[in-house]
Write an enzyme that holds these catalytic residues in place. Structure first.
Site, PDB file in Angstrom:
ATOM      1  N   CYS A  70       0.846  -1.193   0.000  1.00 48.03           N
ATOM      2  CA  CYS A  70       0.000   0.000   0.000  1.00 48.03           C
ATOM      3  C   CYS A  70       0.885   1.248   0.000  1.00 48.03           C
ATOM      4  O   CYS A  70       1.785   1.371   0.834  1.00 48.03           O
ATOM      5  CB  CYS A  70      -0.896  -0.025   1.242  1.00 48.03           C
ATOM      6  SG  CYS A  70      -1.851   1.486   1.494  1.00 48.03           S
ATOM      7  N   CYS A  73       0.284   3.137   3.657  1.00 41.64           N
ATOM      8  CA  CYS A  73       0.720   2.616   4.964  1.00 41.64           C
ATOM      9  C   CYS A  73       1.763   1.507   4.880  1.00 41.64           C
ATOM     10  O   CYS A  73       2.223   1.019   5.911  1.00 41.64           O
ATOM     11  CB  CYS A  73      -0.483   2.135   5.771  1.00 41.64           C
ATOM     12  SG  CYS A  73      -1.116   0.516   5.268  1.00 41.64           S
ATOM     13  N   CYS A 118      -7.156  -1.061   1.220  1.00 44.54           N
ATOM     14  CA  CYS A 118      -6.210  -1.619   2.180  1.00 44.54           C
ATOM     15  C   CYS A 118      -6.927  -1.827   3.518  1.00 44.54           C
ATOM     16  O   CYS A 118      -7.591  -0.911   4.016  1.00 44.54           O
ATOM     17  CB  CYS A 118      -5.053  -0.642   2.340  1.00 44.54           C
ATOM     18  SG  CYS A 118      -3.912  -1.050   3.674  1.00 44.54           S
ATOM     19  N   CYS A 121      -5.273   0.799   6.436  1.00 43.64           N
ATOM     20  CA  CYS A 121      -5.466   2.256   6.478  1.00 43.64           C
ATOM     21  C   CYS A 121      -6.752   2.695   5.763  1.00 43.64           C
ATOM     22  O   CYS A 121      -7.115   3.858   5.828  1.00 43.64           O
ATOM     23  CB  CYS A 121      -4.265   2.973   5.862  1.00 43.64           C
ATOM     24  SG  CYS A 121      -4.148   2.798   4.069  1.00 43.64           S
ATOM     25  N   CYS A 141      -8.449  -4.986 -10.197  1.00 35.96           N
ATOM     26  CA  CYS A 141      -7.983  -3.922 -11.089  1.00 35.96           C
ATOM     27  C   CYS A 141      -7.502  -2.774 -10.214  1.00 35.96           C
ATOM     28  O   CYS A 141      -8.313  -2.081  -9.600  1.00 35.96           O
ATOM     29  CB  CYS A 141      -9.147  -3.505 -11.981  1.00 35.96           C
ATOM     30  SG  CYS A 141      -8.707  -2.304 -13.230  1.00 35.96           S
TER      31      CYS A 141
END
Ligand SMILES: [Zn+2]
Length: 161
Positions: A70, A73, A118, A121, A141
């Site tokens: 991510c 984070c 995510c 976060c 995607c």
């Protein structure tokens, strides 16, 4: 009974700020804090549910073994072994890492789509569709700008706190 009632009263009396503090994501930052970490373009995708222009991310063509984390984070989200070329111009995966993402339904295009983010976060990553390859048949995607790539053998970045 009295105890139950007083517990309910105490719960009902919680100020709104406590409800916000109980938001579902383990890592919570203010807009200003995230803006100090990610670029304006990444912020628009991650925290305003934007979509990058197809073909704009160099990660679409990334083929090395490694891990996609991510961009907000640093939580690992995808193994490069599960990436494939969907031909859409966005990095595409047929499977995320266990417990790495959460999903919600989004009606931005009138028909419902499954948005995913995510799990740590809450940063928006992309949408998942049912036209992916075997073995899952799913196509995650992903916006490349919402990810960072860590080649195999390199140390994963520390989780942002
Ligand atoms: Zn994250």
């Amino acid at each position: 009974m009295l105890k139950t009632l007083s517990a309910w009263m105490a719960g009902a009396a919680l100020p709104a700020s406590s409800v916000l503090a109980a938001a579902p994501f383990p890592l919570k930052k203010t807009e200003a804090e995230w803006r100090a970490i990610v670029s304006p373009a990444a912020y628009r995708v991650l925290f305003e549910h934007g979509t990058e222009r197809a073909g704009s991310s160099p990660l679409d063509a990334e083929k090395r073994p490694g891990t996609f984390v991510c961009a907000a984070c640093n939580q690992p989200l995808f193994n490069a072994a599960h990436k494939y070329d969907s031909g859409t111009g966005w990095p595409s995966f047929w499977q995320p890492l266990p417990k790495a993402i959460g999903t919600s339904t989004d009606y931005k295009l009138i028909y419902p789509r499954t948005e995913y983010h995510c799990s740590r976060c809450g940063g928006h990553q992309g949408h998942v569709f049912n036209d992916g390859p075997k073995p899952t048949g799913q196509r995650y995607c992903n916006n490349g700008i919402a990810l960072a790539f860590v080649p195999q053998g390199e140390t994963l970045p520390a989780l942002r706190t």
